[in-house]
Scaffold this motif. Structure first.
Motif, short mmCIF file in Angstrom:
data_model
loop_
_atom_site.label_atom_id
_atom_site.label_comp_id
_atom_site.label_asym_id
_atom_site.label_seq_id
_atom_site.Cartn_x
_atom_site.Cartn_y
_atom_site.Cartn_z
N ARG A 145 0.83 -1.21 0.00
CA ARG A 145 0.00 0.00 0.00
C ARG A 145 0.86 1.26 0.00
O ARG A 145 0.53 2.25 -0.67
N SER B 179 -6.42 2.07 -1.86
CA SER B 179 -5.22 1.26 -1.63
C SER B 179 -4.05 2.08 -1.13
O SER B 179 -3.11 1.54 -0.53
N SER B 180 -4.07 3.38 -1.36
CA SER B 180 -3.00 4.26 -0.91
C SER B 180 -3.24 4.72 0.52
O SER B 180 -4.30 5.24 0.85
N TYR B 181 -2.24 4.56 1.38
CA TYR B 181 -2.35 5.07 2.75
C TYR B 181 -2.57 6.59 2.75
O TYR B 181 -3.28 7.12 3.60
N THR C 265 2.09 2.13 -3.50
CA THR C 265 1.17 2.70 -4.49
C THR C 265 1.40 4.20 -4.68
O THR C 265 1.04 4.77 -5.72
N ARG D 130 -1.48 8.76 -7.18
CA ARG D 130 -2.10 8.72 -5.85
C ARG D 130 -1.75 9.96 -5.01
O ARG D 130 -2.61 10.50 -4.34
N SER E 237 -6.14 7.37 1.65
CA SER E 237 -7.02 6.93 2.73
C SER E 237 -6.93 7.88 3.92
O SER E 237 -7.95 8.29 4.50
#
Length: 823
Positions: A320, A676-678, A323, A647, A681
């Motif tokens: 993650r 999927s990207s911290y 990404t 991202r 998110s």
């Protein structure tokens, strides 16, 4: 070495402005190249590790020869050791030798007078006790004990047991007697006996392994090419070894086993990097293999040990994290370029560390340029030079013969400024001559040492140009030009008049070749001028008033500029510039004038830039409270969230939409929390909290049971602290403890302290205080007092709060911890 932590600290704010260190008075002692009395020839070490004592029991055979003059004595660096015996090897027998030892230097009386070049071998039986060495380290590694046992008894169940070494600058002599100077070169053989469950890594090639009856294994590593002692390396641990190759040479990645599935995504471009650097330098990768290993608790970024680079744990990223892109890629390239500049040819003294570190800084920029394009390379170069400009280092020469400690030369001058100077030299002579000159320098000095004058001579031989003027001002002088550039159009004379003033100290004027592009219509005409004086005036023909006059058209100078351009000129500049820096400068000017329509147009162009880095940057500058900016940016931000492939750009757009605190985006933020990207998110979770704190707290509780790193981890922590209670303590503290030494961890200090103000449990409270003070202890020494002062102020406020609430035990724990200087 990539002093990643050190350079990052220059950008820390922690909600306070860290003042730059006041310049220290520099020693007047001339730091000469170390005198060579004896030369190392070969070093053979048989090492056994005592995990219970964090010690090394060693037997070493050192072959040497007098450098030129006859000698009957030998001085070896050997720090904090128990010396059991010293003898001369004569055939199959050893003859004891007389010696004295003061805990730092082992002085040996040889059996006779040896002539220049006459070899002899010394045998030493000893115990290395690195934890007893009290020598001072650098601003990046806070001690210099050379040999590090990580969780040696396995008491910390969340940390692996490892051993790794760090030799630069002169710490190899904490674990093996040697002549610990960079102008020494030796082959070596390192034999390690370790628990059989562990793997080992050292310089050169693994030539044999032997399983022992006591559950250990003995690995024999041989390095048949000479290199400097500070580049010796030993690594031991429970690693997964991912095998790769460049041509017929081994390329290996040593990672903790949970990262084995993504090891190639982290390190897998290494063979491409090797191929690029081999092509550019004209010197094929000169070593027998190249391995990279990750070490816990290593805080200095990475270290270019010959054939065996050590990386800090920040290199390890899960799927993650990746990404968003591989944040460690530039470090990997930096260390790899050292295998040519630093290892193959080594700075002959710490005064000439530019011959190592400036080139490694250049190396990562070259990788970005040839792999990803000039925008990426210029973005890295721009950030690097800002680090130098902000480092309060204008009085330091690049080649520095006066310093207080050799550790002081690892700074924004040797890395950042030096890399920029090499780019200027490349621009001046052209790519073909630049890389041919590097090839000549490497081949002339291979397996030996180099200094800046040898680099100058290589460039002069290739180009036929006298370059003393360049090296005198950039390598042996200090500071940089500060230029005030103004231009106007003379319609009658049909020419542009430009005045360039050097506003830095008038006693330190620079000679600078500069390209100027005069844009009439949609194409430029280029002129080259030389700036030499306090004020220079230049005239350029132009049939009509130019739309843009671009000073330093390639944006290559290590210099700070101010110019008198209008917003319309900056808009034209953005629309036509091919250069990252030109476009970034236009964004910066527009960001300060967002009430102007033209500024909004520039920011809109930035949001649509083909380079993701500039899209993110333009978005970060938006002032959404301004109606004109909001009406332009809001629909574009929404589109970016839906369609942008980057991202980080998507995350930046979500953050700005969150600033609007509009309920219409709630579903978007809730959906993006699961990205999927911290980073996406985490930004989505924070944006959601601005419009629905209950929903955000619910999401944070749901996510806290899952892996959460980077921005997501800090967002969860902040929300749990702000809206939760003490029941969230385990997650909050573990998230903080698991964060690597980073900007994000420092930003989490204040929220964590605020949380401790709510905590009543003594065990939880004490653990939180310890976590914060442990972080302070990891801060490089040159910044530690500032961070410690900031933290102490926060904890004193909590102490007062706990005292007022009658929680004397908690208040007293703060007092006890601070009085003991636990950090």
């Amino acid at each position: 070495m990539k002093r990643y932590a050190l350079l990052s600290f220059c950008l820390l704010s922690l909600s306070i402005a860290f003042s730059q260190e006041a310049p220290k008075e520099v020693s007047k002692e001339y730091r000469a190249t170390p005198e060579k009395i004896n030369d190392l020839v070969h070093t053979k070490l048989d090492a056994h590790f005592d995990y219970s004592k964090s010690q090394l029991n060693g037997k070493v055979w050192i072959t040497l020869k007098p450098h030129f003059y006859p000698t009957d004595s030998l001085a070896l660096d050997a720090k904090a050791m128990d010396i059991k015996s010293v003898s001369l090897v004569k055939g199959t027998k050893n003859s004891p030798l007389k010696y004295t030892y003061n805990g730092w230097v082992l002085n040996i009386r040889l059996d006779k007078m040896y002539k220049g070049g006459e070899q002899y071998t010394i045998y030493i039986d000893y115990t290395a006790k690195p934890n007893e060495f009290t020598g001072k380290g650098s601003s990046a590694i806070t001690d210099a004990k050379g040999l590090y046992f990580i969780n040696p008894l396995g008491k910390d169940k969340n940390k692996p047991t490892q051993i790794w070494t760090q030799g630069e600058t002169e710490a190899t002599s904490v674990w093996v007697p040697t002549i610990d100077k960079p102008n020494q070169k030796t082959t070596d053989e390192i034999i390690m006996t370790v628990p059989a469950k562990y793997v080992t890594l050292s310089n050169g090639k693994l030539v044999s392994q032997k399983i022992n009856k006591d559950g250990t294994r003995t690995d024999d590593w041989k390095m048949d090419q000479p290199h400097s002692p500070y580049l010796f390396f030993m690594g031991v641990g429970d690693y997964a070894v991912i095998k790769d190759k460049y041509k017929d040479k081994e390329v290996n990645y040593y990672v903790e086993k949970e990262y084995a599935p993504v090891a190639r995504k982290i390190f897998g471009l290494t063979p491409q990097m090797i191929a690029l650097f081999s092509r550019l330098t004209g010197v094929d990768f000169p070593w027998v293999k190249y391995s990279q290993i990750v070490g816990r608790d290593y805080v200095s970024g990475a270290m270019e040990n010959t054939t065996a680079t050590l990386h800090q744990e920040s290199a390890q990223q899960d799927a993650r994290e990746l990404t968003d892109g591989n944040r460690w890629e530039e470090v990997i390239a930096h260390e790899l370029f050292h295998q040519w500049f630093g290892d193959y040819v080594t700075a002959e003294s710490w005064s000439n560390i530019t011959m190592n570190e400036s080139f490694a800084t250049l190396g990562s920029q070259l990788w970005n340029e040839f792999k990803y394009g000039k925008d990426e390379a210029y973005a890295e170069r721009y950030g690097s030079l800002q680090g130098y400009y902000n480092s309060n280092s204008e009085k330091k020469n690049l080649v520095r013969f006066h310093y207080n400690s050799q550790e002081d030369v690892f700074d924004g001058v040797s890395y950042n400024k030096g890399g920029g100077i090499l780019q200027m030299l490349r621009n001046y002579v052209g790519d073909s001559a630049f890389f041919k000159s590097l090839n000549l320098y490497l081949n002339t000095n291979k397996y030996k040492n180099g200094e800046a004058q040898q680099l100058r001579l290589a460039f002069e031989e290739v180009t036929g140009k006298d370059l003393n003027w360049f090296f005198n001002q950039w390598y042996y002088g200090n500071g940089h030009p500060k230029l005030n550039v103004s231009s106007n159009y003379d319609a009658a004379a049909r020419q542009v008049n430009m005045v360039v003033e050097q506003t830095q100290d008038s006693n330190n004027l620079f000679t600078i070749p500069v390209s100027v592009d005069v844009w009439t219509g949609n194409k430029p005409t280029r002129y080259t001028v030389w700036v030499k004086d306090k004020a220079d005036t230049f005239a350029f023909p132009a049939a009509t008033q130019p739309q843009w006059v671009s000073f330093d058209a390639d944006k290559i100078l290590v210099a700070q500029r101010t110019e008198n351009k209008s917003l319309d000129e900056y808009a034209f500049q953005y629309a036509h510039a091919k250069n990252y820096i030109d476009r970034r400068e236009a964004i910066d000017v527009a960001a300060k004038n967002q009430a102007e329509r033209t500024a909004a147009q520039i920011l809109e162009m930035g949001m649509k830039d083909p380079f993701a880095g500039l899209r993110s940057y333009a978005i970060s500058k938006l002032e959404m409270q301004k109606e004109q900016v909001r009406s332009m940016a809001e629909p574009l931000l929404f589109e970016i969230v839906q369609k942008d492939k980057s991202r980080p750009v998507k995350a930046a757009a979500i953050s700005k939409l969150g600033d609007l605190k509009s309920a219409k985006y709630k579903s978007l933020f809730q959906a993006s929390v699961n990205d999927s990207s911290y980073t996406v998110s985490g930004n989505s979770l924070e944006a959601l909290a601005k419009i629905d704190s209950v929903a955000a707290f619910s999401e944070a509780k749901r996510l806290m049971s899952q892996p959460a790193k980077g921005k997501l981890g800090s967002a969860i922590t902040k929300i749990l602290i702000k809206y939760g209670d003490e029941s969230s303590a385990e997650v909050i503290l573990k998230n903080f403890e698991d964060m690597p030494l980073s900007q994000g961890k420092f930003e989490a200090i204040r929220p964590l302290v605020d949380f401790l103000g709510k905590v009543k449990s003594p065990s939880t409270f004490k653990r939180g205080v310890d976590d914060i003070l442990n972080l302070v202890a990891q801060v490089p020494e040159s910044f530690r007092d500032q961070v410690a002062g900031f933290v102490e102020g926060l904890l004193r406020n909590v102490q007062k709060q706990k005292t007022a609430n009658g929680q004397s035990e908690l208040a007293e724990y703060i007092e006890s911890s601070l009085s003991k200087k636990a950090f």
